[in-house]
Design a protein around this motif. Structure first.
Motif: not given
Length: 265
Positions: A127-130, A149-161
């Protein structure tokens, strides 16, 4: 870098100064004066001349890498091969701090990725949320579903990282309160605090720190004593620094004297 002659012409000396600052990330006026055998007045004049071209940035007492320092940024894949064994040790030590049922923030970076790779192996963690701004970390944790469970912030992608930066990250992070956040960086210095090579990711790091009850900085030995162009914040913004025994002991002593808790692996 071999110490240059004390009788270099100004133009040649300034190129040596620039190379030194790009390698170290930061240099004091007093250090440059002693290193090049010049007066502090001359050292300041050299720094001012370099600052006029944006090759460096002047700060109190010295200079840091300039706006052009983004060229120093390695891609994720290149950085992953640097100090790889240290990052594995840091990842394991950091994962030991995570408890079941916690909300965990994982910043972008190769060292935080090492933490992510530990989580699927920790079967006791349920029951970890990352919450992460790193696409590669989200993918690393797919195998841990449904324990993680994974939550992604969203936003603009920086491909290098493989990172996501503003806009949108703030909209999510302002609504999250995490138990613990793990933040990476490109530099850790007593004088200049936590720093990074690029400005957009530094902004997200500050938001991650503000949203967590416990704040952990993870940095391999190559980051200790280094200053980069974008300041994240003072060392007092974190509760614990996890680094490795390969780090410069003098720099570690300076960090320890600030009262920041150290975990050396």
């Amino acid at each position: 870098m071999n110490q240059p002659s004390r009788y270099l012409p100004a133009a040649a000396r300034r190129q040596h100064i620039l190379a030194l600052i790009e390698r170290r990330g930061f240099a004091k006026v007093t250090y440059l004066a002693n290193y090049f055998g010049i007066s502090e007045v001359t050292a300041r004049a050299d720094l001012e001349a370099l600052a006029e071209t944006n090759a460096i940035q002047r700060v109190h007492g010295g200079a840091i890498s300039g706006l052009g320092s983004a060229t120093l940024e390695r891609t994720f894949d290149v950085a992953a091969g640097e100090a790889a064994a240290e990052k594995v040790r840091i990842g394991a030590a950091a994962a030991d701090l995570i408890k079941p049922h916690q909300v965990v923030m994982l910043d972008v970076g190769t060292t935080t990725t090492a933490i992510a790779r530990e989580l699927p192996r920790r079967e006791q963690l349920a029951d970890i949320t990352v919450v992460t701004n790193a696409l590669n970390i989200a993918l690393e944790l797919e195998t841990a579903y449904p324990r993680v469970t994974v939550v992604v912030t969203g936003g603009t992608l920086r491909p290098a990282q493989h990172s996501l930066v503003d806009p949108m990250a703030d909209a999510l992070l302002s609504r999250v309160r995490a138990d613990i956040a793990f933040i990476g960086c490109n530099g850790v210095s007593v004088e200049s605090g936590i720093s990074n090579l690029n400005f957009p990711e530094a902004d997200v790091k500050r938001r991650l720190l503000a949203a967590a009850a416990r704040r952990v900085l993870v940095a391999d030995s190559s980051k200790i004593g280094v200053v980069r162009s974008s300041r994240v914040g003072p060392l007092s913004d974190v509760d614990l620094l996890i680094t490795t025994k390969e780090a410069d002991p003098k720099q570690l002593d300076l960090v320890r004297k600030t009262g920041l808790e150290l975990l050396i692996v």
